[in-house]
Design a protein around this motif. Structure first.
Motif, PDB file in Angstrom:
ATOM      1  N   VAL A  94       0.825  -1.199   0.000  1.00 59.49           N
ATOM      2  CA  VAL A  94       0.000   0.000   0.000  1.00 59.49           C
ATOM      3  C   VAL A  94       0.867   1.261   0.000  1.00 59.49           C
ATOM      4  N   VAL A  95       1.972   1.235   0.705  1.00 61.92           N
ATOM      5  CA  VAL A  95       2.849   2.403   0.769  1.00 61.92           C
ATOM      6  C   VAL A  95       3.442   2.695  -0.610  1.00 61.92           C
ATOM      7  N   LEU A  96       3.871   1.658  -1.316  1.00 62.14           N
ATOM      8  CA  LEU A  96       4.426   1.828  -2.656  1.00 62.14           C
ATOM      9  C   LEU A  96       3.370   2.381  -3.616  1.00 62.14           C
ATOM     10  N   ARG A  97       2.165   1.848  -3.530  1.00 64.87           N
ATOM     11  CA  ARG A  97       1.081   2.349  -4.378  1.00 64.87           C
ATOM     12  C   ARG A  97       0.745   3.806  -4.047  1.00 64.87           C
ATOM     13  N   GLY A  98       0.709   4.122  -2.765  1.00 63.74           N
ATOM     14  CA  GLY A  98       0.408   5.494  -2.342  1.00 63.74           C
ATOM     15  C   GLY A  98       1.481   6.476  -2.804  1.00 63.74           C
ATOM     16  N   ALA A  99       2.755   6.059  -2.665  1.00 63.48           N
ATOM     17  CA  ALA A  99       3.847   6.925  -3.109  1.00 63.48           C
ATOM     18  C   ALA A  99       3.795   7.141  -4.620  1.00 63.48           C
ATOM     19  N   PHE A 100       3.526   6.068  -5.358  1.00 65.81           N
ATOM     20  CA  PHE A 100       3.432   6.203  -6.814  1.00 65.81           C
ATOM     21  C   PHE A 100       2.278   7.125  -7.203  1.00 65.81           C
ATOM     22  N   ALA A 101       1.131   6.971  -6.561  1.00 63.69           N
ATOM     23  CA  ALA A 101      -0.018   7.829  -6.859  1.00 63.69           C
ATOM     24  C   ALA A 101       0.291   9.283  -6.521  1.00 63.69           C
ATOM     25  N   PHE A 102       0.925   9.523  -5.373  1.00 64.63           N
ATOM     26  CA  PHE A 102       1.265  10.885  -4.968  1.00 64.63           C
ATOM     27  C   PHE A 102       2.237  11.534  -5.960  1.00 64.63           C
ATOM     28  N   PHE A 103       3.312  10.832  -6.292  1.00 65.34           N
ATOM     29  CA  PHE A 103       4.309  11.402  -7.204  1.00 65.34           C
ATOM     30  C   PHE A 103       3.752  11.572  -8.622  1.00 65.34           C
ATOM     31  N   SER A 104       2.909  10.641  -9.044  1.00 64.80           N
ATOM     32  CA  SER A 104       2.290  10.783 -10.369  1.00 64.80           C
ATOM     33  C   SER A 104       1.365  11.992 -10.413  1.00 64.80           C
ATOM     34  N   ALA A 105       0.576  12.184  -9.374  1.00 63.62           N
ATOM     35  CA  ALA A 105      -0.338  13.331  -9.324  1.00 63.62           C
ATOM     36  C   ALA A 105       0.448  14.645  -9.269  1.00 63.62           C
ATOM     37  N   THR A 106       1.527  14.675  -8.491  1.00 59.99           N
ATOM     38  CA  THR A 106       2.351  15.880  -8.405  1.00 59.99           C
ATOM     39  C   THR A 106       2.996  16.182  -9.745  1.00 59.99           C
ATOM     40  N   TYR A 107       3.515  15.176 -10.401  1.00 54.67           N
ATOM     41  CA  TYR A 107       4.118  15.383 -11.723  1.00 54.67           C
ATOM     42  C   TYR A 107       3.089  15.905 -12.712  1.00 54.67           C
ATOM     43  N   THR A 108       1.907  15.299 -12.730  1.00 55.12           N
ATOM     44  CA  THR A 108       0.852  15.729 -13.657  1.00 55.12           C
ATOM     45  C   THR A 108       0.460  17.177 -13.397  1.00 55.12           C
ATOM     46  N   LEU A 109       0.352  17.552 -12.133  1.00 53.82           N
ATOM     47  CA  LEU A 109       0.000  18.924 -11.783  1.00 53.82           C
ATOM     48  C   LEU A 109       1.073  19.905 -12.255  1.00 53.82           C
ATOM     49  N   VAL A 110       2.335  19.597 -12.021  1.00 55.25           N
ATOM     50  CA  VAL A 110       3.432  20.477 -12.444  1.00 55.25           C
ATOM     51  C   VAL A 110       3.489  20.567 -13.964  1.00 55.25           C
ATOM     52  N   PHE A 111       3.333  19.454 -14.648  1.00 57.68           N
ATOM     53  CA  PHE A 111       3.385  19.465 -16.112  1.00 57.68           C
ATOM     54  C   PHE A 111       2.245  20.295 -16.699  1.00 57.68           C
ATOM     55  N   ASN A 112       1.030  20.083 -16.204  1.00 54.19           N
ATOM     56  CA  ASN A 112      -0.110  20.846 -16.712  1.00 54.19           C
ATOM     57  C   ASN A 112       0.031  22.334 -16.410  1.00 54.19           C
ATOM     58  N   PHE A 113       0.561  22.670 -15.262  1.00 56.34           N
ATOM     59  CA  PHE A 113       0.785  24.065 -14.924  1.00 56.34           C
ATOM     60  C   PHE A 113       1.817  24.680 -15.865  1.00 56.34           C
ATOM     61  N   ALA A 114       2.870  23.936 -16.198  1.00 57.01           N
ATOM     62  CA  ALA A 114       3.885  24.433 -17.128  1.00 57.01           C
ATOM     63  C   ALA A 114       3.305  24.635 -18.520  1.00 57.01           C
ATOM     64  N   VAL A 115       2.458  23.729 -18.958  1.00 50.86           N
ATOM     65  CA  VAL A 115       1.812  23.880 -20.270  1.00 50.86           C
ATOM     66  C   VAL A 115       0.912  25.112 -20.268  1.00 50.86           C
ATOM     67  N   ASP A 116       0.172  25.329 -19.185  1.00 44.96           N
ATOM     68  CA  ASP A 116      -0.682  26.508 -19.094  1.00 44.96           C
ATOM     69  C   ASP A 116       0.135  27.794 -19.055  1.00 44.96           C
ATOM     70  N   LEU A 117       1.265  27.776 -18.394  1.00 40.45           N
ATOM     71  CA  LEU A 117       2.121  28.972 -18.355  1.00 40.45           C
ATOM     72  C   LEU A 117       2.675  29.303 -19.733  1.00 40.45           C
ATOM     73  N   ASN A 118       2.841  28.291 -20.564  1.00 32.40           N
ATOM     74  CA  ASN A 118       3.372  28.510 -21.901  1.00 32.40           C
ATOM     75  C   ASN A 118       2.404  29.278 -22.792  1.00 32.40           C
ATOM     76  N   ASP A 119       1.133  29.146 -22.559  1.00 34.33           N
ATOM     77  CA  ASP A 119       0.126  29.860 -23.341  1.00 34.33           C
ATOM     78  C   ASP A 119      -0.904  30.431 -22.380  1.00 34.33           C
ATOM     79  N   PRO A 120      -0.663  31.641 -21.861  1.00 37.25           N
ATOM     80  CA  PRO A 120      -1.489  32.165 -20.771  1.00 37.25           C
ATOM     81  C   PRO A 120      -2.904  32.566 -21.171  1.00 37.25           C
ATOM     82  N   PHE A 121      -3.235  32.616 -22.462  1.00 34.55           N
ATOM     83  CA  PHE A 121      -4.566  33.052 -22.862  1.00 34.55           C
ATOM     84  C   PHE A 121      -5.524  31.899 -23.098  1.00 34.55           C
ATOM     85  N   THR A 122      -5.050  30.667 -22.941  1.00 36.06           N
ATOM     86  CA  THR A 122      -5.917  29.498 -23.057  1.00 36.06           C
ATOM     87  C   THR A 122      -5.611  28.584 -21.883  1.00 36.06           C
TER      88      THR A 122
END
Length: 143
Positions: A49-77
């Motif tokens: 469960v700890v391994l699954r939780g860590a993977f889910a946490f890091f995957s969600a954090t990565y997805t959030l950072v990546f999507n935020f970076a994509v949004d910063l690249n084009d601030p009008f959409t």
């Protein structure tokens, strides 16, 4: 002064560099590999469960950072938008204030100068891109 103003404006409007997205890609591979290796080494860790939780946490954090970076690249959409209407209203009010202070003819002259500078900047950018493509093609080894 106009050259410095143009340089500052061009630096402010730069998007995130490609290296930023390359680093995010490398992080995604590291994330995947770091959780696949323990799973491949000991299949019993699949129920950890700890391994699954860590993977889910890091995957969600990565997805959030990546999507935020994509949004910063084009601030009008995207999800995080800069509203054009507020910017346009502020710009129109500022132009009216400046035109009232210096006169309409002088303000139009400045606008023509800005338009000319913008056209020149786009022309130089196209020339640099074409020169970059030509130099890259000339440097590639023949097969």
């Amino acid at each position: 002064i106009a050259r410095d103003r143009t340089r500052v404006l061009s630096q402010e409007t730069k998007s995130l560099p490609a290296a930023h997205f390359f680093i995010l890609f490398v992080f995604s591979l590291q994330l995947l590999v770091s959780f696949l290796i323990p799973l491949a080494a000991a299949p019993a860790t699949e129920d950890d469960v700890v391994l699954r939780g860590a993977f889910a946490f890091f995957s969600a954090t990565y997805t959030l950072v990546f999507n935020f970076a994509v949004d910063l690249n084009d601030p009008f959409t995207g999800n995080y938008q800069i509203r054009r209407s507020a910017i346009n209203a502020n710009l129109v009010a500022t132009r009216r204030c400046v035109a009232a202070a210096v006169g309409d003819e002088r303000a139009r002259e400045w606008q023509r100068d800005d338009d000319r500078i913008a056209v020149e900047r786009r022309r130089r950018r196209r020339e640099r891109a074409a020169a970059g493509v030509e130099s890259a093609a000339s440097q590639s080894p023949a097969l």
